[in-house]
Design a protein around this motif. Structure first.
Motif, mmCIF file in Angstrom:
data_model
loop_
_atom_site.group_PDB
_atom_site.id
_atom_site.type_symbol
_atom_site.label_atom_id
_atom_site.label_comp_id
_atom_site.label_asym_id
_atom_site.label_seq_id
_atom_site.Cartn_x
_atom_site.Cartn_y
_atom_site.Cartn_z
ATOM 1 N N HIS A 13 63.804 -5.985 97.037
ATOM 2 C CA HIS A 13 64.175 -4.679 97.643
ATOM 3 C C HIS A 13 64.488 -5.102 99.251
ATOM 4 O O HIS A 13 64.269 -6.140 99.703
ATOM 5 C CB HIS A 13 63.044 -3.720 97.699
ATOM 6 N N SER A 14 65.459 -4.379 99.786
ATOM 7 C CA SER A 14 65.836 -4.235 101.001
ATOM 8 C C SER A 14 66.490 -2.985 101.446
ATOM 9 O O SER A 14 67.113 -2.142 100.792
ATOM 10 C CB SER A 14 66.912 -5.274 101.280
ATOM 11 N N PRO A 15 65.902 -2.593 102.726
ATOM 12 C CA PRO A 15 66.548 -1.234 103.213
ATOM 13 C C PRO A 15 68.038 -1.223 103.155
ATOM 14 O O PRO A 15 68.774 -0.032 103.335
ATOM 15 C CB PRO A 15 65.927 -1.143 104.607
ATOM 16 N N LEU A 16 68.958 -2.334 103.119
ATOM 17 C CA LEU A 16 70.083 -2.208 103.072
ATOM 18 C C LEU A 16 70.801 -2.074 101.847
ATOM 19 O O LEU A 16 72.252 -1.607 101.940
ATOM 20 C CB LEU A 16 70.678 -3.919 103.510
ATOM 21 N N LEU A 17 70.150 -1.976 100.960
ATOM 22 C CA LEU A 17 70.993 -1.852 99.444
ATOM 23 C C LEU A 17 71.324 -0.410 99.317
ATOM 24 O O LEU A 17 72.356 -0.369 98.990
ATOM 25 C CB LEU A 17 69.697 -2.263 98.196
ATOM 26 N N GLU A 18 70.641 0.416 99.730
ATOM 27 C CA GLU A 18 71.059 1.793 99.755
ATOM 28 C C GLU A 18 72.370 2.053 100.567
ATOM 29 O O GLU A 18 73.143 3.152 100.267
ATOM 30 C CB GLU A 18 70.156 3.026 100.134
ATOM 31 N N GLN A 19 72.722 1.311 101.473
ATOM 32 C CA GLN A 19 73.975 1.409 102.273
ATOM 33 C C GLN A 19 74.965 0.715 101.869
ATOM 34 O O GLN A 19 76.208 0.813 102.309
ATOM 35 C CB GLN A 19 73.400 1.084 103.825
ATOM 36 N N MET A 20 74.773 -0.141 100.680
ATOM 37 C CA MET A 20 76.029 -0.933 100.211
ATOM 38 C C MET A 20 77.129 -0.026 99.932
ATOM 39 O O MET A 20 76.909 0.975 99.201
ATOM 40 C CB MET A 20 75.550 -1.486 98.986
ATOM 41 N N PRO A 21 78.345 -0.587 100.298
ATOM 42 C CA PRO A 21 79.615 0.296 100.053
ATOM 43 C C PRO A 21 79.871 0.082 98.717
ATOM 44 O O PRO A 21 81.037 -0.594 98.265
ATOM 45 C CB PRO A 21 80.578 -0.327 100.847
ATOM 46 N N CYS A 22 79.275 0.736 97.868
ATOM 47 C CA CYS A 22 79.399 0.610 96.341
ATOM 48 C C CYS A 22 78.712 1.666 95.652
ATOM 49 O O CYS A 22 77.609 2.282 96.322
ATOM 50 C CB CYS A 22 79.276 -0.754 95.595
ATOM 51 N N LYS A 23 78.689 2.168 94.378
ATOM 52 C CA LYS A 23 78.083 3.316 93.805
ATOM 53 C C LYS A 23 76.812 2.703 93.474
ATOM 54 O O LYS A 23 75.833 3.765 93.694
ATOM 55 C CB LYS A 23 78.899 3.523 92.553
ATOM 56 N N GLU A 24 76.476 1.565 93.231
ATOM 57 C CA GLU A 24 75.278 1.242 92.521
ATOM 58 C C GLU A 24 74.812 -0.243 92.773
ATOM 59 O O GLU A 24 75.659 -0.902 92.851
ATOM 60 C CB GLU A 24 75.032 1.541 91.068
ATOM 61 N N VAL A 25 73.437 -0.428 93.192
ATOM 62 C CA VAL A 25 73.173 -1.765 93.269
ATOM 63 C C VAL A 25 71.889 -2.023 92.298
ATOM 64 O O VAL A 25 70.896 -1.236 92.210
ATOM 65 C CB VAL A 25 72.700 -2.211 94.729
ATOM 66 N N LEU A 26 71.905 -2.891 91.476
ATOM 67 C CA LEU A 26 70.767 -3.122 90.631
ATOM 68 C C LEU A 26 70.016 -4.290 91.016
ATOM 69 O O LEU A 26 70.720 -5.278 91.146
ATOM 70 C CB LEU A 26 71.531 -3.517 89.256
ATOM 71 N N ILE A 27 68.760 -4.497 90.748
ATOM 72 C CA ILE A 27 67.922 -5.207 91.026
ATOM 73 C C ILE A 27 67.704 -5.986 89.577
ATOM 74 O O ILE A 27 66.793 -5.279 88.737
ATOM 75 C CB ILE A 27 66.466 -4.838 91.637
ATOM 76 N N GLY A 28 68.261 -7.046 89.440
ATOM 77 C CA GLY A 28 68.352 -7.563 87.991
ATOM 78 C C GLY A 28 68.561 -9.069 87.806
ATOM 79 O O GLY A 28 68.445 -9.768 88.623
ATOM 80 N N ASP A 29 69.401 -9.286 86.676
ATOM 81 C CA ASP A 29 69.781 -10.797 86.334
ATOM 82 C C ASP A 29 71.317 -10.853 86.138
ATOM 83 O O ASP A 29 72.008 -9.974 85.993
ATOM 84 C CB ASP A 29 68.890 -11.555 85.299
ATOM 85 N N LEU A 30 71.540 -12.125 85.658
ATOM 86 C CA LEU A 30 72.962 -12.352 85.611
ATOM 87 C C LEU A 30 73.467 -11.882 84.312
ATOM 88 O O LEU A 30 74.607 -11.844 84.261
ATOM 89 C CB LEU A 30 73.143 -14.108 85.805
ATOM 90 N N GLU A 31 72.486 -11.572 83.439
ATOM 91 C CA GLU A 31 72.868 -11.083 82.080
ATOM 92 C C GLU A 31 73.365 -9.893 82.570
ATOM 93 O O GLU A 31 74.581 -8.889 81.894
ATOM 94 C CB GLU A 31 71.677 -10.971 81.174
ATOM 95 N N ASP A 32 72.831 -8.796 83.374
ATOM 96 C CA ASP A 32 73.183 -7.523 84.042
ATOM 97 C C ASP A 32 74.635 -7.656 84.369
ATOM 98 O O ASP A 32 75.780 -6.941 84.375
ATOM 99 C CB ASP A 32 72.285 -6.953 84.732
ATOM 100 N N LEU A 33 74.709 -8.851 85.459
ATOM 101 C CA LEU A 33 75.865 -8.910 86.332
ATOM 102 C C LEU A 33 77.020 -9.148 85.387
ATOM 103 O O LEU A 33 78.271 -8.817 85.457
ATOM 104 C CB LEU A 33 75.982 -9.911 87.208
ATOM 105 N N GLU A 34 76.742 -9.916 84.139
ATOM 106 C CA GLU A 34 77.987 -10.394 83.123
ATOM 107 C C GLU A 34 78.685 -8.993 82.662
ATOM 108 O O GLU A 34 79.787 -8.959 82.475
ATOM 109 C CB GLU A 34 77.442 -11.262 82.259
#
Lengths: 463, 453
Positions: free
Chosen positions: B343-364
């Motif tokens: 977690h980080s307060p910056l995540l909600e401000q990211m210029p994208c629809k969604e940020v996932l706290i996850g792994d490289l399988e999710d990213l792939e």
């Protein structure tokens, strides 16, 4: 349970090092007590993972916090000729809630997810320190999961804090003996079937030896565990002979397979030319003893004669360049002597070889090859090794990654011969390659430039 | 603005995350003459050691309290004392940085209390600094471990001071800065005539240089004495949101003001940093940086054609994700997949629809059809399977050389990164072919444009 297993492994009757100990010493186990503030080796979990991860088509699931898998996955050099699943990192990545309430359900769900998504022939579940402390019973979870999903789910009970890497190798062997080997029957077998135990196919070096065996019609039904497939391990009990490599890391597998399935084994090595020859002869001898046609003997001799001559001839090409070069060999076990003869044949002088991880037998072999006054180094601190190269008492270091900087930071060449290496050094082919790599390292023109001081330093030195 | 979601999987597949204690250990590696130590099983240290050695291509100073099963269950506090004495005797460091692990946190060792007693009974070790930080493996991530170690160092070592040294500035730097970034930072602040204390300074220890002699401890870094004197600086500049607790702690302890820049890459981010240094020092921005700024503008002009509309997938720790993601957004690219570790307060401000706290399988799974995948070396398998361009960023980078010398801070860093990534994207551009523009499939029965017969 686990403590019994550990004592059993420590009491390995096939291990000559163990047999030479007193009862009291034996109870303490294979490794020296770890010294807080003075230890740097891997843990038992690391050892178990090193030993089993080379099985390519199974899912290796680590039950523990992120450290155990997250900090270490996909960084071992074991190669596969097929499935790449072994390079996928699976972990339960347990959190605070698991620590408080127990992680068994989390583990069970993880096994289900892995099977649903990847459908491997088996799942290997590795225990680590934290779940072992909170009492997660991975054997029970694996048993329940095996029944529920009708698939082998194998517990590997080797949490890090029970000991060092070497113990982990053996506990991994126990897991294979208890849950895998002998659980399936092969479709057919031949009088030429062997297993190779304790070979991890780093940099694909099994494939430097396999063509020799193929040429003789000898079939490696299973290599435990380099480039192995699950079903091959499960069916490995029908081989006619076992070869055990890599010193004694998996001696329990070889010995118990002899006990349970009457498969004779010998301890050999594919490092070095004479060792390769001896191993080929021994494989042949055991196969013939077990009923293979005797003509195999002559064919083996012919192959050895041809390949040895070819290797020596290729090594001789380097002799005039390598004559008199001083090598410090800093490794362990079998490699402390098995490459020495090839280095000597290349004209090099071995100024020291480490015997920290070697057995008494290894030490005898060193004396045999290097003479009575062989310079055996029991332990060399990083500082002493650094000084050795600073004072140029050796021309090149052959070692594992940890000690490379003793040479490199002194602008001296280093050749990697341990598990993270990029080059393969097995068999006749491998020894030629090793000599070639040493030659490349020694004769890189870069050294002259690096060792020359900057012009201003030279000027200052003059004045 | 983005929605932050947490992966609901039971099994993590292909971890992006690494554990807290080794993040803490790396922060300690940025301190001069230091021996970092993990309070845990010896494997905890061995894994970290191998990881850093392969990333930096350097010998790694890192010790362990070598907890056995018995010590773990009975409590391993004595192991800490034995380890300290053993290290002191063999390597004589100026400081030992101790991080706890999952093993010792499960038992709940009271290390702070133990160290107090140890201090009292070992006055001969008064010159040896000891900093302890609690970093259980089963909580948070690498970046958090780094941040907590820095906070502990500030709390344990920095001293309040009434005197302010003119022209003196502190930098607290996050784990997303490379040795090269820190080197650049020092050069920039020196060019304003400022004297900088950078904490931690891995550019002194992990930059790959040839030391004059052998030392088993760190080869360089922030001197302990300089940390003690951080209270004398005029201002503290924190780089990275993760450094906020450290900066707050320093302010509480010394009354010193701080500013925080959450980015290090890009024209505006660099402008703000240089403007701040200019105001602090009273010096104009040196000509060489005005020149570099102009080069960066030109680099952006030359390369923006290849960034516009490109789909980028990023897997990185929060501060690195924010830094590089924001920069891509400025260059006209679209962040289509963003996966992070904690977690980080910056995540909600990211210029994208969604940020996932996850792994490289999710990213792939989210990266199919993207133009570029960015993550650490462990993304190599995913990139190969997806057959898309791959840029290694973060830690570990074990299959390429020079990880410590990748620069993305300042105008020069942004300029080189613009070209490097611009080239990767340019190579992805597809040549037009005769069948590049097919008409939509025609439905002959219902919508045929001409009906004959």
């Amino acid at each position: 349970m686990l403590q019994n297993k550990i004592q059993e492994v420590f009491n390995e009757p096939g291990c000559s090092k163990n047999q030479s100990k007193s009862d009291k010493e034996r109870k303490k186990g294979c490794t020296k007590a770890l010294q807080p503030g003075g230890a740097a080796g891997g843990c038992a979990f690391d050892g178990a993972k090193i030993a089993l991860q080379p099985i390519t088509d199974v899912a290796h699931l680590v039950h523990g916090p992120i450290a155990c898998e997250g900090n270490s996955w996909d960084n071992r050099g074991s190669k596969s000729s097929g499935s790449q699943l072994y390079r996928t990192g699976f972990t339960t990545d347990i959190n605070e809630l698991d620590v408080v309430y127990g992680g068994e359900k989390h583990l069970f769900k993880s096994i289900k997810e892995v099977i649903d998504k990847y459908d491997p022939p088996a799942v290997f579940v590795y225990q680590t320190c934290v779940p072992a402390m909170i009492g997660d019973d991975i054997e029970a979870v694996c048993k329940a999961a095996s029944q529920k999903f009708a698939k082998p789910v194998i517990p590997v009970n080797s949490p890090g804090f029970v000991g060092a890497k070497n113990l982990g190798n053996k506990l991994a062997g126990e897991a294979l003996l208890d849950y895998v080997i002998g659980t399936e029957e092969p479709e057919y077998s031949t009088p030429y079937d062997i297993n190779i135990i304790g070979e991890y196919n780093l940099s694909g070096e099994l494939w430097q030896v396999k063509p020799l065996l193929d040429h003789l019609g000898i079939r490696v039904t299973c290599c435990i565990s380099g480039d192995a497939k699950y079903h091959d391990v499960a069916q490995s009990h029908r081989a006619r002979a076992n070869m055990m490599v890599c010193s004694k890391s998996m001696i329990n597998i070889a010995r118990k397979m002899e006990e349970r399935y009457q498969i004779p084994f010998f301890e050999g090595s594919f490092y070095g030319i004479s060792d390769t020859t001896e191993s080929l002869r021994e494989i042949t001898r055991l196969l013939i003893q077990q009923g293979a046609p005797a003509e195999l003997h002559d064919r083996t001799d012919a192959l050895i004669a041809r390949e040895e001559a070819r290797a020596w001839q290729r090594i001789a090409e380097y002799t005039h360049r390598l004559r008199g070069k001083r090598v410090l060999l800093f490794t362990g076990g079998v490699k402390s002597w098995s490459v020495v003869s090839a280095l000597q044949e290349g004209g090099m002088e071995v100024v020291g070889t480490s015997v920290k991880k070697s057995t008494q037998e290894d030490k005898e072999k060193i004396k045999e090859i290097m003479g009575q006054d062989a310079h055996m180094i029991d332990d060399l601190t990083p500082r002493e090794m650094y000084k050795m190269f600073q004072e140029a008492r050796a021309d090149v270091l052959l070692s594992g990654g940890r000690s490379q900087f003793a040479a490199l930071k002194n602008k001296m060449p280093w050749v990697d011969i341990n598990q993270e290496r990029h080059h393969a050094y097995n068999g006749y082919e491998g020894m030629v390659n090793l000599v070639k790599q040493i030659d490349l390292a020694l004769y890189n023109p870069m050294w002259t430039l690096l060792r020359k001081p900057a012009p201003w330093d030279m000027r200052e030195a003059r004045t | 603005m983005s929605t932050v979601i947490q992966s609901r999987k039971a099994c993590t597949v292909n971890p992006l995350k690494m554990s807290q204690p080794i993040g803490g250990a790396l922060a300690f590696m940025g301190i001069a003459d230091c021996m970092p130590m993990l309070h845990g099983s010896q494997g905890c240290t061995a894994f970290g050691l191998v990881l850093f050695q392969r990333h930096f291509n350097e010998g790694i100073p890192m010790q362990t309290t070598a907890m056995s099963e018995v010590a773990t269950v009975m409590g391993g506090l004595d192991n800490i004392g034995i380890a300290i004495l053993s290290i002191q005797q063999r390597t004589k460091p100026a400081i030992i940085g101790i991080c706890s692990t999952g093993v010792t946190e499960t038992k709940g060792d009271d290390v702070d209390g133990y160290l107090k007693n140890f201090r009292a009974t070992h006055p001969e070790l008064d010159q040896l600094a000891l900093v302890y930080v609690s970093t259980p493996d089963f909580k948070d991530a690498f970046q958090d471990g780094w941040a907590k170690a820095v906070e502990s160092m500030v709390k344990g070592l920095a001293e309040p001071s009434s005197a302010r040294r003119e022209g003196s500035v502190n930098f607290l730097v996050g784990s997303h800065l490379t040795a090269a970034d820190i080197e650049e930072l020092r050069e920039i602040s020196e060019s304003f005539g400022l004297e900088a204390t950078i904490l931690p300074d891995i550019s002194g220890s992990m930059d790959g240089h040839i030391p004059d002699d052998f030392t088993p401890n760190t080869l360089g870094g922030t001197p302990v004495d300089a940390i003690r004197r951080m209270g004398e600086a005029e201002l503290t500049i924190a780089l990275g949101e993760q450094m906020r607790p450290g900066a707050e702690a320093l302010m509480t302890k010394t009354g010193q003001p701080y500013v925080l820049f959450d980015r290090i890459t890009g024209i505006e981010a660099t402008d703000q940093l240089l403007d701040c240094l200019s105001q602090l020092s009273g010096q104009p921005v040196p000509g060489k940086y005005r020149r570099q700024r102009s080069q960066l503008i030109d680099a952006m002009l030359d390369s923006h054609f290849f960034f516009g509309g490109k789909k980028i997938a990023i897997g990185a720790e929060p501060d690195l994700l924010w830094n590089i993601g924001s920069w891509f957004n400025e260059m006209g690219a679209i962040i289509t997949a963003a996966v992070t570790t904690t977690h980080s307060p910056l995540l909600e401000q990211m210029p994208c629809k969604e940020v996932l706290i996850g792994d490289l399988e999710d990213l792939e799974a989210r990266s199919a059809g993207c133009d570029l995948l960015i993550t650490h070396s462990h993304g190599r398998q995913a990139a190969a399977r997806l057959d898309i361009a791959f840029l290694r960023m973060g830690l570990p980078i074990f299959d390429q050389l020079g990880a410590a010398h990748r620069l993305s801070l300042g105008y020069r860093g942004a300029r080189d990164l613009t070209f490097e990534i611009g080239n990767l994207l340019m190579a992805q551009e597809e040549e037009n072919r005769p069948d590049s523009w097919p008409l939509p499939m025609e439905d002959h029965d219902a919508h045929a444009p001409f009906a004959f017969g």
